[in-house]
Design a protein around this motif. Structure first.
Motif, PDB file in Angstrom:
ATOM      1  N   SER A   2      58.159 -26.506  26.543  1.00 52.34           N
ATOM      2  CA  SER A   2      58.669 -27.524  25.619  1.00 52.34           C
ATOM      3  C   SER A   2      60.140 -27.780  25.899  1.00 52.34           C
ATOM      4  O   SER A   2      60.885 -26.877  26.261  1.00 52.34           O
ATOM      5  CB  SER A   2      58.440 -27.096  24.170  1.00 52.34           C
ATOM      6  N   GLN A   3      60.513 -29.010  25.728  1.00 53.62           N
ATOM      7  CA  GLN A   3      61.882 -29.420  26.013  1.00 53.62           C
ATOM      8  C   GLN A   3      62.671 -29.436  24.711  1.00 53.62           C
ATOM      9  O   GLN A   3      62.198 -29.948  23.695  1.00 53.62           O
ATOM     10  CB  GLN A   3      61.871 -30.812  26.635  1.00 53.62           C
ATOM     11  N   VAL A   4      63.852 -28.870  24.731  1.00 51.00           N
ATOM     12  CA  VAL A   4      64.715 -28.869  23.567  1.00 51.00           C
ATOM     13  C   VAL A   4      65.373 -30.240  23.468  1.00 51.00           C
ATOM     14  O   VAL A   4      65.932 -30.746  24.436  1.00 51.00           O
ATOM     15  CB  VAL A   4      65.786 -27.762  23.668  1.00 51.00           C
ATOM     16  N   VAL A   5      65.270 -30.848  22.295  1.00 49.55           N
ATOM     17  CA  VAL A   5      65.859 -32.164  22.064  1.00 49.55           C
ATOM     18  C   VAL A   5      67.146 -31.967  21.262  1.00 49.55           C
ATOM     19  O   VAL A   5      67.139 -31.335  20.202  1.00 49.55           O
ATOM     20  CB  VAL A   5      64.878 -33.078  21.300  1.00 49.55           C
ATOM     21  N   SER A   6      68.231 -32.515  21.761  1.00 51.55           N
ATOM     22  CA  SER A   6      69.520 -32.346  21.090  1.00 51.55           C
ATOM     23  C   SER A   6      69.662 -33.327  19.928  1.00 51.55           C
ATOM     24  O   SER A   6      68.947 -34.345  19.852  1.00 51.55           O
ATOM     25  CB  SER A   6      70.660 -32.573  22.086  1.00 51.55           C
ATOM     26  N   ALA A   7      70.585 -33.027  19.038  1.00 49.53           N
ATOM     27  CA  ALA A   7      70.880 -33.930  17.922  1.00 49.53           C
ATOM     28  C   ALA A   7      71.305 -35.297  18.455  1.00 49.53           C
ATOM     29  O   ALA A   7      70.915 -36.331  17.903  1.00 49.53           O
ATOM     30  CB  ALA A   7      71.961 -33.328  17.018  1.00 49.53           C
ATOM     31  N   ALA A   8      72.068 -35.318  19.529  1.00 48.83           N
ATOM     32  CA  ALA A   8      72.499 -36.593  20.110  1.00 48.83           C
ATOM     33  C   ALA A   8      71.288 -37.394  20.593  1.00 48.83           C
ATOM     34  O   ALA A   8      71.245 -38.620  20.420  1.00 48.83           O
ATOM     35  CB  ALA A   8      73.479 -36.352  21.261  1.00 48.83           C
ATOM     36  N   ASP A   9      70.299 -36.720  21.171  1.00 51.77           N
ATOM     37  CA  ASP A   9      69.079 -37.398  21.610  1.00 51.77           C
ATOM     38  C   ASP A   9      68.321 -37.975  20.408  1.00 51.77           C
ATOM     39  O   ASP A   9      67.804 -39.094  20.473  1.00 51.77           O
ATOM     40  CB  ASP A   9      68.166 -36.448  22.381  1.00 51.77           C
ATOM     41  N   GLU A  10      68.233 -37.213  19.340  1.00 57.15           N
ATOM     42  CA  GLU A  10      67.531 -37.676  18.141  1.00 57.15           C
ATOM     43  C   GLU A  10      68.231 -38.899  17.547  1.00 57.15           C
ATOM     44  O   GLU A  10      67.581 -39.874  17.155  1.00 57.15           O
ATOM     45  CB  GLU A  10      67.447 -36.562  17.088  1.00 57.15           C
ATOM     46  N   LEU A  11      69.552 -38.862  17.492  1.00 58.30           N
ATOM     47  CA  LEU A  11      70.307 -39.996  16.954  1.00 58.30           C
ATOM     48  C   LEU A  11      70.123 -41.231  17.831  1.00 58.30           C
ATOM     49  O   LEU A  11      70.000 -42.352  17.319  1.00 58.30           O
ATOM     50  CB  LEU A  11      71.785 -39.637  16.809  1.00 58.30           C
ATOM     51  N   GLU A  12      70.070 -41.049  19.145  1.00 59.36           N
ATOM     52  CA  GLU A  12      69.813 -42.177  20.045  1.00 59.36           C
ATOM     53  C   GLU A  12      68.419 -42.749  19.805  1.00 59.36           C
ATOM     54  O   GLU A  12      68.235 -43.966  19.825  1.00 59.36           O
ATOM     55  CB  GLU A  12      69.985 -41.765  21.503  1.00 59.36           C
ATOM     56  N   GLU A  13      67.441 -41.907  19.567  1.00 58.38           N
ATOM     57  CA  GLU A  13      66.088 -42.386  19.256  1.00 58.38           C
ATOM     58  C   GLU A  13      66.091 -43.239  17.983  1.00 58.38           C
ATOM     59  O   GLU A  13      65.380 -44.246  17.911  1.00 58.38           O
ATOM     60  CB  GLU A  13      65.115 -41.214  19.118  1.00 58.38           C
ATOM     61  N   LEU A  14      66.876 -42.842  16.993  1.00 60.18           N
ATOM     62  CA  LEU A  14      66.971 -43.640  15.760  1.00 60.18           C
ATOM     63  C   LEU A  14      67.637 -44.989  16.034  1.00 60.18           C
ATOM     64  O   LEU A  14      67.210 -46.015  15.496  1.00 60.18           O
ATOM     65  CB  LEU A  14      67.717 -42.866  14.667  1.00 60.18           C
ATOM     66  N   ARG A  15      68.661 -45.005  16.879  1.00 57.21           N
ATOM     67  CA  ARG A  15      69.293 -46.279  17.238  1.00 57.21           C
ATOM     68  C   ARG A  15      68.310 -47.176  17.982  1.00 57.21           C
ATOM     69  O   ARG A  15      68.243 -48.387  17.740  1.00 57.21           O
ATOM     70  CB  ARG A  15      70.560 -46.036  18.073  1.00 57.21           C
ATOM     71  N   GLN A  16      67.526 -46.605  18.875  1.00 54.32           N
ATOM     72  CA  GLN A  16      66.512 -47.376  19.608  1.00 54.32           C
ATOM     73  C   GLN A  16      65.444 -47.916  18.652  1.00 54.32           C
ATOM     74  O   GLN A  16      64.974 -49.051  18.821  1.00 54.32           O
ATOM     75  CB  GLN A  16      65.855 -46.499  20.681  1.00 54.32           C
ATOM     76  N   LEU A  17      65.062 -47.121  17.661  1.00 51.52           N
ATOM     77  CA  LEU A  17      64.083 -47.560  16.663  1.00 51.52           C
ATOM     78  C   LEU A  17      64.582 -48.813  15.939  1.00 51.52           C
ATOM     79  O   LEU A  17      63.847 -49.793  15.779  1.00 51.52           O
ATOM     80  CB  LEU A  17      63.830 -46.433  15.656  1.00 51.52           C
ATOM     81  N   LYS A  18      65.843 -48.804  15.519  1.00 53.01           N
ATOM     82  CA  LYS A  18      66.376 -49.967  14.795  1.00 53.01           C
ATOM     83  C   LYS A  18      66.512 -51.170  15.718  1.00 53.01           C
ATOM     84  O   LYS A  18      66.286 -52.315  15.293  1.00 53.01           O
ATOM     85  CB  LYS A  18      67.718 -49.628  14.142  1.00 53.01           C
ATOM     86  N   ALA A  19      66.842 -50.948  16.975  1.00 54.60           N
ATOM     87  CA  ALA A  19      66.908 -52.058  17.933  1.00 54.60           C
ATOM     88  C   ALA A  19      65.533 -52.702  18.082  1.00 54.60           C
ATOM     89  O   ALA A  19      65.404 -53.932  18.093  1.00 54.60           O
ATOM     90  CB  ALA A  19      67.425 -51.565  19.285  1.00 54.60           C
TER      91      ALA A  19
END
Length: 153
Positions: A2-19
């Motif tokens: 399993s790959q560890v996902v960083s907080a920065a990665d999670e926040l980027e995913e949220l920005r992509q979701l809103k885009a």
């Protein structure tokens, strides 16, 4: 492994979701727009500019993606739209939940020449399920709402 996902990665995913929210809404991509929400999404839309945080014209909450998506996209049939979101304030509240506030601007151009131009904020919560972030709650508040054209101009 399993790959560890960083907080920065999670926040980027949220920005992509809103885009994707904005792009799919403006392109009227119903199935893709529907997929940015949880099935049990709750949406509250302020229909006027708030005064000291209170909008006397807040619509009753729309509950469930099956109620919300057809209502919004049905109302935008034949309407050219522009939705921009920026300056996100995002907070991860757990491994599978988050909150966010986005400044927004929208422009709706109706076939009869009327235009709605507005600004405000999306106040949202997010839920991650099966590795995908989705919008769980959305409350749109407005700071500017201007309608021009048609009979009222």
């Amino acid at each position: 492994m399993s790959q560890v996902v960083s907080a920065a990665d999670e926040l980027e995913e949220l920005r992509q979701l809103k885009a994707r929210y904005c792009r799919f809404l403006d392109t009227k991509d119903v199935d893709s727009w529907r997929d940015v929400f949880t099935a049990d999404v709750v949406v509250t839309l302020d229909m006027a500019v708030g005064v000291a945080g209170a909008d006397p014209m807040t619509a009753p909450p729309l509950e469930g993606v099956d109620n919300f998506v057809p209502m919004v996209l049905g109302g935008l049939e034949g309407v050219a739209t522009m939705h921009h979101c920026h300056t996100p304030e995002l907070t991860l509240t757990s491994a599978t939940t988050a909150t966010g506030i986005w400044a927004m601007e929208d422009l709706l151009v109706f076939a009869d020449g009327r235009e709605l131009h507005g600004a405000g904020h999306y106040h949202e919560t997010y839920q991650k399920h099966d590795g995908q972030w989705r919008i769980k709650t959305l409350h749109l508040t407005r700071t500017i709402l201007r309608i021009r054209g048609g009979d009222g101009d």
